[in-house]
Design a protein around this motif. Sequence first.
Motif, PDB file in Angstrom:
ATOM      1  N   GLU A  15     -34.963  61.018   9.205  1.00 57.63           N
ATOM      2  CA  GLU A  15     -34.143  60.187   8.319  1.00 57.63           C
ATOM      3  C   GLU A  15     -34.031  60.804   6.922  1.00 57.63           C
ATOM      4  O   GLU A  15     -32.919  60.916   6.382  1.00 57.63           O
TER       5      GLU A  15
ATOM      6  N   ARG B 122     -31.730  63.901   7.230  1.00 61.61           N
ATOM      7  CA  ARG B 122     -30.324  63.550   7.431  1.00 61.61           C
ATOM      8  C   ARG B 122     -29.689  63.114   6.115  1.00 61.61           C
ATOM      9  O   ARG B 122     -28.568  63.529   5.780  1.00 61.61           O
ATOM     10  N   GLU B 123     -30.422  62.275   5.350  1.00 59.65           N
ATOM     11  CA  GLU B 123     -29.894  61.818   4.064  1.00 59.65           C
ATOM     12  C   GLU B 123     -29.720  62.993   3.101  1.00 59.65           C
ATOM     13  O   GLU B 123     -28.724  63.076   2.376  1.00 59.65           O
TER      14      GLU B 123
ATOM     15  N   ASN C 243     -29.215  66.163   3.905  1.00 62.13           N
ATOM     16  CA  ASN C 243     -28.105  66.983   4.381  1.00 62.13           C
ATOM     17  C   ASN C 243     -26.760  66.330   4.037  1.00 62.13           C
ATOM     18  O   ASN C 243     -25.821  67.000   3.578  1.00 62.13           O
ATOM     19  N   ASN C 244     -26.661  65.004   4.238  1.00 67.21           N
ATOM     20  CA  ASN C 244     -25.421  64.298   3.950  1.00 67.21           C
ATOM     21  C   ASN C 244     -25.083  64.285   2.456  1.00 67.21           C
ATOM     22  O   ASN C 244     -23.922  64.151   2.076  1.00 67.21           O
TER      23      ASN C 244
ATOM     24  N   TRP D  62     -32.913  70.331   7.701  1.00 67.41           N
ATOM     25  CA  TRP D  62     -32.008  69.768   8.708  1.00 67.41           C
ATOM     26  C   TRP D  62     -31.551  70.905   9.611  1.00 67.41           C
ATOM     27  O   TRP D  62     -30.485  71.462   9.461  1.00 67.41           O
TER      28      TRP D  62
ATOM     29  N   THR E  69     -31.405  68.161  14.244  1.00 65.29           N
ATOM     30  CA  THR E  69     -30.146  67.470  14.553  1.00 65.29           C
ATOM     31  C   THR E  69     -30.174  66.931  15.983  1.00 65.29           C
ATOM     32  O   THR E  69     -29.804  65.777  16.241  1.00 65.29           O
TER      33      THR E  69
ATOM     34  N   TYR F 268     -32.550  63.959  16.189  1.00 63.89           N
ATOM     35  CA  TYR F 268     -31.956  62.755  15.613  1.00 63.89           C
ATOM     36  C   TYR F 268     -30.927  62.156  16.573  1.00 63.89           C
ATOM     37  O   TYR F 268     -30.887  60.935  16.773  1.00 63.89           O
ATOM     38  N   GLU F 269     -30.128  62.998  17.175  1.00 63.27           N
ATOM     39  CA  GLU F 269     -29.135  62.521  18.147  1.00 63.27           C
ATOM     40  C   GLU F 269     -29.831  61.865  19.339  1.00 63.27           C
ATOM     41  O   GLU F 269     -29.358  60.852  19.871  1.00 63.27           O
TER      42      GLU F 269
END
Length: 257
Positions: A187, A190-191, A193-194, A206, A211, A214-215
């Motif tokens: 988490e 992901r944040e 990277n976004n 990330w 990835t 997370y998927e």
Amino acid sequence: MSDYTIFSDDSGAGGHRFHALTLVAVPTEEVSHLSAQLDELLVATGTSCTEWKKVGKQYRYTNACKALLGTTTSLATQYGVRYQTVLWDMHDARHSVQFRDDHSNKEYMYRVALVDLIKRYSITDITWHPDTEWSLDFDRVTNDVMSRIPFGPTFTSFSQSSPEESPFLQIADLNAGIWRNYYEKLEPGREWNNAGRPEGCPSCSWTKRETQQYELLMWYVESLQKGGTTFERFNGRLKTKAFGARPINVWPYTPQH
């Protein structure tokens, strides 16, 4: 009388901020034939054993992980299997206490998880199979558990096992691993990277493997939701909603003192 066999494993050590443990409680009379069915499911994926540390490294292990996690809802609804995953933050008020070592923390958290599970489902007779990598004081944990439950459950049998010996231990390993990594790395990564990968977060990453992990988690959550499990956010991270004697529980521990 409620007779269950509990398989358990945990994830997190050393410098990890988040740790997790999972208990998979199976009605004892169902263990043998369900284990055989799950073993057949694994063989069909091209392996006889999968663990979280292997997920994302080779397709067959990731595929085997999905196959096992995909049985969660059906095992819960059709056979009464119960799942308890508890996470804790080593930076919180309880676990960051100086001179309180990891073993003491982990023993305490197993006691918390076991007491909640046993009370929730009124389990009276327990066979317990923790993972063989443990080096904790089992007598202390079981005695603490029994002393905190009024109806007096009994640990009728106890033996350490390896994931190769039971698909249920693999399920415990996979749940502890996937949820700990989600809280610890996936988490936040992901944040980060976004947000465009800003500087100032040396521990953030990330990668392609993260990835995929997370998927896989999002697929698992969606699968559980389709089966009736509901989720909410706690400090920005997913947990199951707290109501009733729900069969699948994922919750972060909140210190009581």
